[in-house]
Design a protein around this motif. Sequence first.
Motif, PDB file in Angstrom:
ATOM      1  N   VAL A 319       0.836  -1.201   0.000  1.00  0.00           N
ATOM      2  CA  VAL A 319       0.000   0.000   0.000  1.00  0.00           C
ATOM      3  C   VAL A 319       0.871   1.252   0.000  1.00  0.00           C
ATOM      4  O   VAL A 319       0.587   2.234  -0.705  1.00  0.00           O
ATOM      5  N   THR A 320       1.947   1.225   0.761  1.00  0.00           N
ATOM      6  CA  THR A 320       2.870   2.363   0.799  1.00  0.00           C
ATOM      7  C   THR A 320       3.504   2.605  -0.567  1.00  0.00           C
ATOM      8  O   THR A 320       3.617   3.760  -1.022  1.00  0.00           O
ATOM      9  N   ILE A 321       3.913   1.532  -1.234  1.00  0.00           N
ATOM     10  CA  ILE A 321       4.520   1.663  -2.570  1.00  0.00           C
ATOM     11  C   ILE A 321       3.556   2.358  -3.526  1.00  0.00           C
ATOM     12  O   ILE A 321       3.921   3.326  -4.214  1.00  0.00           O
ATOM     13  N   LEU A 322       2.325   1.872  -3.592  1.00  0.00           N
ATOM     14  CA  LEU A 322       1.355   2.441  -4.532  1.00  0.00           C
ATOM     15  C   LEU A 322       1.032   3.888  -4.187  1.00  0.00           C
ATOM     16  O   LEU A 322       0.959   4.752  -5.075  1.00  0.00           O
ATOM     17  N   THR A 323       0.835   4.169  -2.903  1.00  0.00           N
ATOM     18  CA  THR A 323       0.463   5.522  -2.490  1.00  0.00           C
ATOM     19  C   THR A 323       1.555   6.525  -2.814  1.00  0.00           C
ATOM     20  O   THR A 323       1.308   7.574  -3.431  1.00  0.00           O
ATOM     21  N   VAL A 324       2.780   6.222  -2.412  1.00  0.00           N
ATOM     22  CA  VAL A 324       3.897   7.154  -2.625  1.00  0.00           C
ATOM     23  C   VAL A 324       4.220   7.277  -4.109  1.00  0.00           C
ATOM     24  O   VAL A 324       4.401   8.389  -4.637  1.00  0.00           O
ATOM     25  N   SER A 325       4.290   6.141  -4.798  1.00  0.00           N
ATOM     26  CA  SER A 325       4.711   6.165  -6.208  1.00  0.00           C
ATOM     27  C   SER A 325       3.729   6.949  -7.061  1.00  0.00           C
ATOM     28  O   SER A 325       4.123   7.872  -7.809  1.00  0.00           O
ATOM     29  N   PHE A 326       2.454   6.614  -6.985  1.00  0.00           N
ATOM     30  CA  PHE A 326       1.487   7.308  -7.837  1.00  0.00           C
ATOM     31  C   PHE A 326       1.184   8.712  -7.324  1.00  0.00           C
ATOM     32  O   PHE A 326       0.723   9.561  -8.105  1.00  0.00           O
ATOM     33  N   GLY A 327       1.466   8.977  -6.042  1.00  0.00           N
ATOM     34  CA  GLY A 327       1.393  10.354  -5.562  1.00  0.00           C
ATOM     35  C   GLY A 327       2.371  11.238  -6.292  1.00  0.00           C
ATOM     36  O   GLY A 327       2.038  12.362  -6.728  1.00  0.00           O
ATOM     37  N   PHE A 328       3.595  10.747  -6.484  1.00  0.00           N
ATOM     38  CA  PHE A 328       4.591  11.518  -7.231  1.00  0.00           C
ATOM     39  C   PHE A 328       4.231  11.603  -8.711  1.00  0.00           C
ATOM     40  O   PHE A 328       4.516  12.614  -9.364  1.00  0.00           O
ATOM     41  N   VAL A 329       3.623  10.549  -9.262  1.00  0.00           N
ATOM     42  CA  VAL A 329       3.212  10.605 -10.667  1.00  0.00           C
ATOM     43  C   VAL A 329       2.200  11.731 -10.868  1.00  0.00           C
ATOM     44  O   VAL A 329       2.316  12.546 -11.804  1.00  0.00           O
ATOM     45  N   PHE A 330       1.187  11.803 -10.014  1.00  0.00           N
ATOM     46  CA  PHE A 330       0.186  12.865 -10.141  1.00  0.00           C
ATOM     47  C   PHE A 330       0.813  14.246  -9.918  1.00  0.00           C
ATOM     48  O   PHE A 330       0.457  15.215 -10.594  1.00  0.00           O
ATOM     49  N   TYR A 331       1.753  14.322  -9.002  1.00  0.00           N
ATOM     50  CA  TYR A 331       2.409  15.597  -8.712  1.00  0.00           C
ATOM     51  C   TYR A 331       3.209  16.086  -9.912  1.00  0.00           C
ATOM     52  O   TYR A 331       3.285  17.299 -10.172  1.00  0.00           O
ATOM     53  N   ARG A 332       3.794  15.146 -10.660  1.00  0.00           N
ATOM     54  CA  ARG A 332       4.650  15.513 -11.783  1.00  0.00           C
ATOM     55  C   ARG A 332       3.952  15.422 -13.136  1.00  0.00           C
ATOM     56  O   ARG A 332       4.622  15.484 -14.176  1.00  0.00           O
ATOM     57  N   LEU A 333       2.648  15.289 -13.164  1.00  0.00           N
ATOM     58  CA  LEU A 333       1.948  15.168 -14.444  1.00  0.00           C
ATOM     59  C   LEU A 333       2.259  16.302 -15.427  1.00  0.00           C
ATOM     60  O   LEU A 333       2.421  16.048 -16.633  1.00  0.00           O
ATOM     61  N   PRO A 334       2.360  17.549 -14.970  1.00  0.00           N
ATOM     62  CA  PRO A 334       2.683  18.613 -15.945  1.00  0.00           C
ATOM     63  C   PRO A 334       4.012  18.386 -16.654  1.00  0.00           C
ATOM     64  O   PRO A 334       4.175  18.794 -17.815  1.00  0.00           O
ATOM     65  N   LEU A 335       4.979  17.765 -15.970  1.00  0.00           N
ATOM     66  CA  LEU A 335       6.282  17.525 -16.583  1.00  0.00           C
ATOM     67  C   LEU A 335       6.299  16.268 -17.445  1.00  0.00           C
ATOM     68  O   LEU A 335       7.282  16.010 -18.151  1.00  0.00           O
ATOM     69  N   LEU A 336       5.248  15.477 -17.362  1.00  0.00           N
ATOM     70  CA  LEU A 336       5.190  14.216 -18.107  1.00  0.00           C
ATOM     71  C   LEU A 336       4.344  14.325 -19.369  1.00  0.00           C
ATOM     72  O   LEU A 336       3.999  13.308 -19.971  1.00  0.00           O
ATOM     73  N   LYS A 337       4.022  15.540 -19.754  1.00  0.00           N
ATOM     74  CA  LYS A 337       3.186  15.724 -20.933  1.00  0.00           C
ATOM     75  C   LYS A 337       3.927  15.241 -22.183  1.00  0.00           C
ATOM     76  O   LYS A 337       5.106  15.516 -22.376  1.00  0.00           O
ATOM     77  N   ALA A 338       3.206  14.507 -23.036  1.00  0.00           N
ATOM     78  CA  ALA A 338       3.815  13.973 -24.257  1.00  0.00           C
ATOM     79  C   ALA A 338       4.173  15.092 -25.217  1.00  0.00           C
ATOM     80  O   ALA A 338       3.459  16.095 -25.337  1.00  0.00           O
ATOM     81  N   ARG A 339       5.294  14.915 -25.926  1.00  0.00           N
ATOM     82  CA  ARG A 339       5.726  15.922 -26.893  1.00  0.00           C
ATOM     83  C   ARG A 339       5.021  15.764 -28.232  1.00  0.00           C
ATOM     84  O   ARG A 339       4.975  16.692 -29.028  1.00  0.00           O
ATOM     85  N   ASN A 340       4.488  14.575 -28.516  1.00  0.00           N
ATOM     86  CA  ASN A 340       3.798  14.331 -29.781  1.00  0.00           C
ATOM     87  C   ASN A 340       2.530  13.530 -29.519  1.00  0.00           C
ATOM     88  O   ASN A 340       2.345  12.956 -28.441  1.00  0.00           O
ATOM     89  N   GLU A 341       1.668  13.484 -30.504  1.00  0.00           N
ATOM     90  CA  GLU A 341       0.437  12.714 -30.420  1.00  0.00           C
ATOM     91  C   GLU A 341       0.465  11.613 -31.473  1.00  0.00           C
ATOM     92  O   GLU A 341       1.338  11.564 -32.343  1.00  0.00           O
ATOM     93  N   LEU A 342      -0.534  10.731 -31.404  1.00  0.00           N
ATOM     94  CA  LEU A 342      -0.639   9.630 -32.364  1.00  0.00           C
ATOM     95  C   LEU A 342      -1.093  10.182 -33.706  1.00  0.00           C
ATOM     96  O   LEU A 342      -2.169  10.784 -33.806  1.00  0.00           O
ATOM     97  N   ASP A 343      -0.288  10.006 -34.735  1.00  0.00           N
ATOM     98  CA  ASP A 343      -0.622  10.533 -36.057  1.00  0.00           C
ATOM     99  C   ASP A 343      -1.583   9.626 -36.815  1.00  0.00           C
ATOM    100  O   ASP A 343      -2.419  10.103 -37.582  1.00  0.00           O
ATOM    101  N   SER A 344      -1.434   8.308 -36.631  1.00  0.00           N
ATOM    102  CA  SER A 344      -2.239   7.384 -37.420  1.00  0.00           C
ATOM    103  C   SER A 344      -2.348   6.046 -36.697  1.00  0.00           C
ATOM    104  O   SER A 344      -1.434   5.648 -35.975  1.00  0.00           O
ATOM    105  N   TRP A 345      -3.480   5.399 -36.909  1.00  0.00           N
ATOM    106  CA  TRP A 345      -3.618   4.048 -36.359  1.00  0.00           C
ATOM    107  C   TRP A 345      -2.714   3.074 -37.100  1.00  0.00           C
ATOM    108  O   TRP A 345      -2.334   2.047 -36.539  1.00  0.00           O
TER     109      TRP A 345
END
Length: 822
Positions: A319-345
Motif C-alpha cells: 500500500v505504501t509503494i502504490l500511495t507514494v509512487s502514484f502520488g509523485f506521478v500525479f504531482y509531476r503530471l505537468p512535466l510528463l506531458k507527451a511531446r507528440n500525439e498519435l498521427d495514425s492508427w
Amino acid sequence: MPSLGSFLLLATFVVCSYAAAASVAGARRGSRRLIESGIGAFYLVAALMTVASSVIIHAFVTGNYQIKYVQRYSDSLQPLFYKITSYWGGLDGSIMFWVFLLSIFGSVAIYVNRERHRELIPYVVAVIAIVEMFFLFLMIVHKNPFETFLTAGPTEGRGLNPLLQNPYMVIHPPSLYTGFVGLTIPYAFGMAALITGYLDDAWLRAVRRWTMVSWLFLSFGLTLGMIWAYEELGWGGYWEWDPVENAGLLPWFTATAFLHSVMVQERRGMLRVWNVTLVIISFFLTIVGTFLTRSGVVQSVHAFGEDPQLARLFTVFMVTILTVSFGFVFYRLPLLKARNELDSWASREAAFMANNWVLLFGAVFVLFGTMFPTLSEAVTGERLTVGAPFFNKWMLPIGLALLLLTGIGPLLAWRKSTLVNMRDQFMWPILTAVVVGAAVVAVGVRVWSSGLCFALSGFVVGTVAQEFIRGARVRQGTTGTDVLTAMIGLVSRNKRRYGGYIVHLGIVAMFLGFAGEGFKRDEQVLLKPGQQTTVGRYTIRHDAVRVTDDGQKQMITGHVVVFEKDREIARMYPAKWFYRKHEDQPTTEVAIRRTMAEDLYIVMPAFNLQDQSAQFQIVVNPLVDWIWAGFGIMALGTGIALLPERVLSFAMARATQAVATASLVLISTLLSTTAVSAQHSGSAQMVPVVPRNSVERELQRAIICMCGTCGRQLVRDCACAQAAQMREEIAHLVNDRGMNKDQVIQYYIAKYGSQEPLAAPLDRGFNRLAWLLPYLVGGGAAISVGFVAVRWSRGQAAANESTPSLDREVESRLDDELRDLD
C-alpha cells in the motif's frame, strides 16, 4: 557464528538507514560529501550482506544444526552442492538471499551511473536502501535465518525437500530472484526522476538495459520452472497455472510491455506517463509475487507456508509503494506531458499500444484468476479453485493476439504507414502464413488453435526474414560485401533492433512447442511383466520392477523397453525414490526419450512388488523441446541487444559467439536423454485405477485432489493415496452407479459442501464474476484505448490543418526518414 550472523543483519539495517538518510540529506543540502558518504554506506551494505551470506553457507557446509534454519533444510548425507543451495531453500534464507542480490545489483547500478546521472543517484540510493530495509526488518523481527534452538540443538538435520534436490530447481529460484531484484533498479531510477523532476529521457537510458537484463533472468527462471515441473512433478505437462508460477509471470508481462513502449518514448516523445506507470507496476508486481509465495494467501505446492503476520507486513509495504509512487506521478503530471500525439492508427506506435494493452490485460487477468479463490472465500465464505482449464480458455486468444502483433509491429512505419508501404511490407509475410496454413491443413491438422498458431508463426518468421534480407541487401549494395558479411554488419550497427528480431524468433519457437499441446497423447495402463501396450507409434513393454539402495534413499525402478515398428529404440527406467528422512514424500522419477519432433514421457505412479505389476502413465508430447530451444534463441537475441552501441563488429562477433555458446550449452543440457522428477505420494503398493472411458478421463481432469498436501493438483496428475481413492471413487460412480459427468460433479460438491474440488468454478452466482470479468476488463480497456487514440488522432489532424505547407513538407521528409529507422 549464529550471533555473528544476527549482528551482521542488524548492522546492515543500521548502515542501510544511514545510506538512505545521508543521500537524501546530501541532495537536499547540495552537500557532495554527504552524498558520497551515503553511496559509501550503500556499498558497505553489499559487503555486509556478502559476509552474512558466507556465514549462513558455512553453517550449512559444516552442519551447524544449532541454527533452526540449517537444521530444517539440510542433513549430513546431503551432497555439498545441495548444502550450499539450501541457503535459499526456505523462507528465511530466501529473504536474505533477496537482500544480498539487491545489494549487489544496486551497487553495480550506482557505480555505473554515478557520473552520468549525478542528480538522480542520491534518490536512487535512498529508494533501493528503503526496499532493503523492509526485507531486513522482516528478518530481524520475524524471520531471522540465524535463529537458534533455546536448548541443545539436534545432532542431525531434516534434509532439503526431495522436490528441491534437482539441478533445475537449484537454479530456478536465484534466476527468478535476480529478475525480481533487477526490476527494483528501474523503479529506483524512475522514482528518483519523479522526485527530482528530471523527467527527460535520460533516466530511460539508465534503466533500459537493467530492465532487459531483468527480463532475461525472469524468462530464464520461468523456463527453468517449466522444465522442473515437466521433469519433477511427473504429470506430463510444464505449466499448470499454479499461483506461484503465476507470481513470476506477472512482472514478465509488464516488463515486456515496457521494453516495447520505451521505444515509442525514445522515438516520438509519447507514452511518458505510461512508461513511468509500467516501471512502478513491474516493481509492485515483484513484491506481489513475493507476497503470494510467502504469505499463505494462495495455496500452492511451491509456497513456503502460511504466515498471517508476514502477510500483514507485506500488505502495509505494498500500500505504501502504490500511495507514494502514484502520488509523485500525479504531482509531476505537468512535466510528463507527451511531446507528440498519435498521427495514425496504421503506425508502429499504434501497434505497440495494442501490444501493451494485450500484455497488461494478460497480467490483470492472471492476477485476478490467481486471487479469485481468496476473493471468493472473503465474499461468500467458500474457497473455490481456479485451475488450468479456466486459465487456458482465456490465455489462448491472448497468446495468439500477442503472436500476431509480434509480426505486425516491425512491418509498420513510425508515425504513419501509407497503403503502398503496407502492401509492400505485408505481402511476403502474409503469403508465408497462407502457405504454412495450407500445409498444416494438408497434413491433416484439425486442432484450430494449433493450426492458427502454426500459421501465425509463419507470418512472424516471414516478417523477421524479410527485415533481415532487405536490410542485408541494402548494406551489401553500399559496402560491396557478401550477403553474410552484410548481415553481420547490419546486426552490429543496430543491435537492439535485430537482436529484438532474434528474440521474436525465439518466441515463435516457444509457441510451436505450445501448439504441440494440441496433439498430445496420454494413456494410463496397468502392466505385468511381459505385457505391452501401444501409444501412437510406440510400443512399450514392461519387463520388471527392481529395488536398489544408495544409503540415502531406496529406489524402485521400472524397466521398460520401447519399440517402433518392431525395432527396439530405447530402454527407459521410470522410478520412485523413497528418501529415509522424507518417507512421506517419495519422488516420482520420469523417464524421457527426447527428440525435436516429440518426447516419449513415461511415469510409474505406483507398483506392486509381489507380482511385479506397475502402473504407467505414457505421454507423447509433440514439439515440447522447441520451448526450451526457443529460450536459447531468446537469450542469444537479448545478448546481442545488450551489447553497447560502441562495440565494433569484431567485438560483437566475439560476444555473440560467447552468447551462442552459452545458449547451445543450455539447450543441450535441457535436451538430455533422461530426467528425474518428484511428486508427493502416499502408498507405494497402491496401484491407481486406470480410466476405462472418456467420462472418467474428463472427470479426472475436472476434479482436484483434496489431500491438502499436494498443491491441489488434478486427480489425474496427483500420485498420493487420497488421489488414488478419488480415482477409484470416480470409476465406481461412473461404471457401477451409471452417473454422468454433471452428476459426479454435483456429488463432489455435496460431499465437500462447496465447489472446492472443482478445477474451475461453475458459471453461476458469484462465480460468474470470474467468467465475466475478462470480458468486462478487456472490452473496457479496448474502448479506453480507442477513445484516447481517436482523441490523439483528431488533435494531430487539427494541428496539421494549422501547420504551414513548408512545415508539412519538412514533416513529410521526416516521415520518410523515420520509416527506415527502428
